[in-house]
Motif scaffolding. Structure first.
Motif, PDB file in Angstrom:
ATOM      1  N   ILE A   1      -8.128  -2.441   6.853  1.00  0.00           N
ATOM      2  CA  ILE A   1      -6.820  -2.335   7.608  1.00  0.00           C
ATOM      3  C   ILE A   1      -6.955  -2.668   9.135  1.00  0.00           C
ATOM      4  N   VAL A   2      -7.737  -1.776   9.597  1.00  0.00           N
ATOM      5  CA  VAL A   2      -7.975  -1.909  10.915  1.00  0.00           C
ATOM      6  C   VAL A   2      -8.747  -3.262  11.534  1.00  0.00           C
ATOM      7  N   GLY A   3      -9.541  -3.857  10.647  1.00  0.00           N
ATOM      8  CA  GLY A   3     -10.368  -5.111  10.753  1.00  0.00           C
ATOM      9  C   GLY A   3      -9.365  -6.302  10.882  1.00  0.00           C
ATOM     10  N   SER A   4      -8.431  -6.189   9.977  1.00  0.00           N
ATOM     11  CA  SER A   4      -7.161  -7.142   9.898  1.00  0.00           C
ATOM     12  C   SER A   4      -6.294  -7.137  11.237  1.00  0.00           C
ATOM     13  N   PHE A   5      -6.112  -6.092  11.682  1.00  0.00           N
ATOM     14  CA  PHE A   5      -5.406  -5.974  12.905  1.00  0.00           C
ATOM     15  C   PHE A   5      -6.339  -6.408  14.005  1.00  0.00           C
ATOM     16  N   PHE A   6      -7.455  -6.062  13.972  1.00  0.00           N
ATOM     17  CA  PHE A   6      -8.325  -6.565  15.108  1.00  0.00           C
ATOM     18  C   PHE A   6      -8.276  -7.974  14.945  1.00  0.00           C
ATOM     19  N   VAL A   7      -8.198  -8.733  13.873  1.00  0.00           N
ATOM     20  CA  VAL A   7      -8.264 -10.250  13.903  1.00  0.00           C
ATOM     21  C   VAL A   7      -6.963 -10.801  14.438  1.00  0.00           C
ATOM     22  N   LEU A   8      -5.832 -10.048  14.117  1.00  0.00           N
ATOM     23  CA  LEU A   8      -4.694 -10.680  14.655  1.00  0.00           C
ATOM     24  C   LEU A   8      -4.602 -10.438  16.239  1.00  0.00           C
ATOM     25  N   VAL A   9      -5.139  -9.218  16.771  1.00  0.00           N
ATOM     26  CA  VAL A   9      -5.058  -9.002  18.272  1.00  0.00           C
ATOM     27  C   VAL A   9      -6.036 -10.126  18.611  1.00  0.00           C
ATOM     28  N   VAL A  10      -7.103 -10.321  18.293  1.00  0.00           N
ATOM     29  CA  VAL A  10      -8.282 -11.255  18.817  1.00  0.00           C
ATOM     30  C   VAL A  10      -7.537 -12.779  18.790  1.00  0.00           C
ATOM     31  N   TYR A  11      -6.945 -13.080  17.865  1.00  0.00           N
ATOM     32  CA  TYR A  11      -6.376 -14.536  17.925  1.00  0.00           C
ATOM     33  C   TYR A  11      -4.980 -14.512  18.750  1.00  0.00           C
TER      34      TYR A  11
ATOM     35  N   ALA B   1       0.671  -1.164   0.150  1.00  0.00           N
ATOM     36  CA  ALA B   1       0.081   0.055  -0.061  1.00  0.00           C
ATOM     37  C   ALA B   1       0.964   1.257  -0.151  1.00  0.00           C
ATOM     38  N   TYR B   2       1.735   1.177   0.812  1.00  0.00           N
ATOM     39  CA  TYR B   2       2.607   2.382   0.733  1.00  0.00           C
ATOM     40  C   TYR B   2       3.345   2.748  -0.454  1.00  0.00           C
ATOM     41  N   ILE B   3       3.892   1.512  -1.336  1.00  0.00           N
ATOM     42  CA  ILE B   3       4.488   1.739  -2.343  1.00  0.00           C
ATOM     43  C   ILE B   3       3.478   2.273  -3.658  1.00  0.00           C
ATOM     44  N   LYS B   4       2.371   1.490  -3.684  1.00  0.00           N
ATOM     45  CA  LYS B   4       1.547   1.450  -4.782  1.00  0.00           C
ATOM     46  C   LYS B   4       0.367   2.375  -4.618  1.00  0.00           C
ATOM     47  N   VAL B   5      -0.100   2.583  -3.287  1.00  0.00           N
ATOM     48  CA  VAL B   5      -1.331   3.508  -3.232  1.00  0.00           C
ATOM     49  C   VAL B   5      -1.066   4.785  -2.419  1.00  0.00           C
ATOM     50  N   PRO B   6      -0.502   5.894  -3.035  1.00  0.00           N
ATOM     51  CA  PRO B   6      -0.042   7.109  -2.291  1.00  0.00           C
ATOM     52  C   PRO B   6      -1.281   7.705  -1.836  1.00  0.00           C
ATOM     53  N   GLY B   7      -1.296   8.197  -0.225  1.00  0.00           N
ATOM     54  CA  GLY B   7      -2.172   8.676   0.251  1.00  0.00           C
ATOM     55  C   GLY B   7      -3.261   7.575   0.790  1.00  0.00           C
ATOM     56  N   VAL B   8      -2.822   6.356   0.838  1.00  0.00           N
ATOM     57  CA  VAL B   8      -3.832   5.535   1.358  1.00  0.00           C
ATOM     58  C   VAL B   8      -4.214   5.710   2.816  1.00  0.00           C
ATOM     59  N   GLN B   9      -5.560   5.422   3.056  1.00  0.00           N
ATOM     60  CA  GLN B   9      -6.388   5.772   4.423  1.00  0.00           C
ATOM     61  C   GLN B   9      -5.718   4.690   5.514  1.00  0.00           C
ATOM     62  N   TRP B  10      -4.691   4.981   6.174  1.00  0.00           N
ATOM     63  CA  TRP B  10      -4.295   4.017   7.086  1.00  0.00           C
ATOM     64  C   TRP B  10      -5.388   3.527   8.107  1.00  0.00           C
ATOM     65  N   PHE B  11      -6.546   4.054   8.107  1.00  0.00           N
ATOM     66  CA  PHE B  11      -7.754   3.878   9.276  1.00  0.00           C
ATOM     67  C   PHE B  11      -8.855   3.287   8.468  1.00  0.00           C
ATOM     68  N   ASP B  12      -8.471   2.723   7.358  1.00  0.00           N
ATOM     69  CA  ASP B  12      -9.434   2.153   6.577  1.00  0.00           C
ATOM     70  C   ASP B  12      -9.968   0.844   7.142  1.00  0.00           C
ATOM     71  N   PHE B  13     -11.408   0.717   7.023  1.00  0.00           N
ATOM     72  CA  PHE B  13     -11.917  -0.499   7.539  1.00  0.00           C
ATOM     73  C   PHE B  13     -11.246  -1.980   7.659  1.00  0.00           C
TER      74      PHE B  13
END
Length: 277
Positions: free
Chosen positions: A221-231, A207-219
């Motif tokens: 992205i946040v959801g994926s990290f939430f899954v990681l935290v839950v497990y 995302a950093y390379i390919k999508v300039p200005g990506v919204q890092w608090f996108d649903f």
């Protein structure tokens, strides 16, 4: 041709590094000496490959590779691997080795897949596409592991209920014993968590390379990290709090709900994963 060969070897070293970290993760949870030894030798192979690359680069440029950010990243990753090998062999501080190599893997992945360091624009674009492919593949594999893990936990709950109500019969036998169901559920989660972590690391880099200005608090992205935290909490509860049985199985089934929510709900709300390569 030589550039492509070297790039492929770099990619292979990243994959070996990921496998080494996975084995160190297993050792971190269970003090598994076989996993520790296998992880050490895989890491030694990665170190050998990286040392050869470093030596060839010095011969090619006639200087030590620390003058640019990407040269610095490469040398930093090499230093982390070297120190972790020394720590593992001499001091036996295994947990330090595990966490050091999680960081080392992140640095190596950034260096390997960063297009800025690659002379060929065509090859750079191809690597960015491959980076996305690896990210998606690891993510799907981790979700597959979580899914089967949840199935084992669900079978555990069914088996537990049958035993509690004394419903003897062929169905009870075919479900398998509780200990095996719980163990397989846990093993699949142990495999899924680091795979999801690697997927997120590579996905954020893409995302950093390919999508300039990506919204890092996108649903998504946040959801994926939430899954990681839950497990991760699930693993912590089992390994450190020593919670087993029905409670653990129910927690795992509930954890799987986070996978479904992230995949279906957050995926539909996300703008991040609608970008194309």
């Amino acid at each position: 041709m030589m550039e492509l060969t070297m790039t492929r070897m770099h990619e292979a070293s990243v994959l070996l590094y990921a496998l080494s970290v996975l084995l160190y993760f297993i050792d971190f949870l269970h003090s598994n000496q076989k996993a520790n030894r296998a992880a050490f030798w895989l890491l030694a192979i990665v170190w050998l490959l990286q040392t050869v690359f470093l030596f060839l680069y010095v011969l090619k440029t006639g200087r030590f590779p620390v003058l640019t950010i990407f040269e610095g990243l490469y040398f930093y990753a090499w230093v982390l691997i070297t120190l972790s090998l020394i720590i593992n062999k001499l001091l036996r501080v295994d947990f330090t080795v595990f966490f050091t190599n999680v960081l080392g893997f992140m640095v190596m992945a950034i260096h390997t897949f960063a297009p800025v360091q690659i002379e060929s624009e065509v090859l750079a674009q191809k690597l960015v596409s491959e980076l996305l492919l690896i990210h998606i593949t690891l993510g799907i594999l981790s979700y597959g592991a979580f899914t089967i893990s949840a199935v084992f936990s669900l079978l555990y709950l069914i088996q537990y209920d049958l035993l509690k109500r004394k419903k003897w019969g062929k169905r009870l036998i075919r479900l398998g014993d509780l200990a095996k169901l719980e163990h397989m559920s846990y093993v699949l989660t142990v495999i899924g968590v680091p795979m999801l972590l690697f997927s997120l690391i590579l996905g954020l880099q893409w995302a950093y390379i390919k999508v300039p200005g990506v919204q890092w608090f996108d649903f998504k992205i946040v959801g994926s990290f939430f899954v990681l935290v839950v497990y991760s909490v699930y693993l912590y509860v089992k390994v450190r709090k020593h919670i087993y049985g029905k409670t653990l199985a129910f927690l795992n089934v509930c954890s799987f709900m986070s996978v479904l929510i992230n995949f279906f709900l957050f995926g539909s709300l996300s703008t991040f994963h609608f970008w194309v390569t």
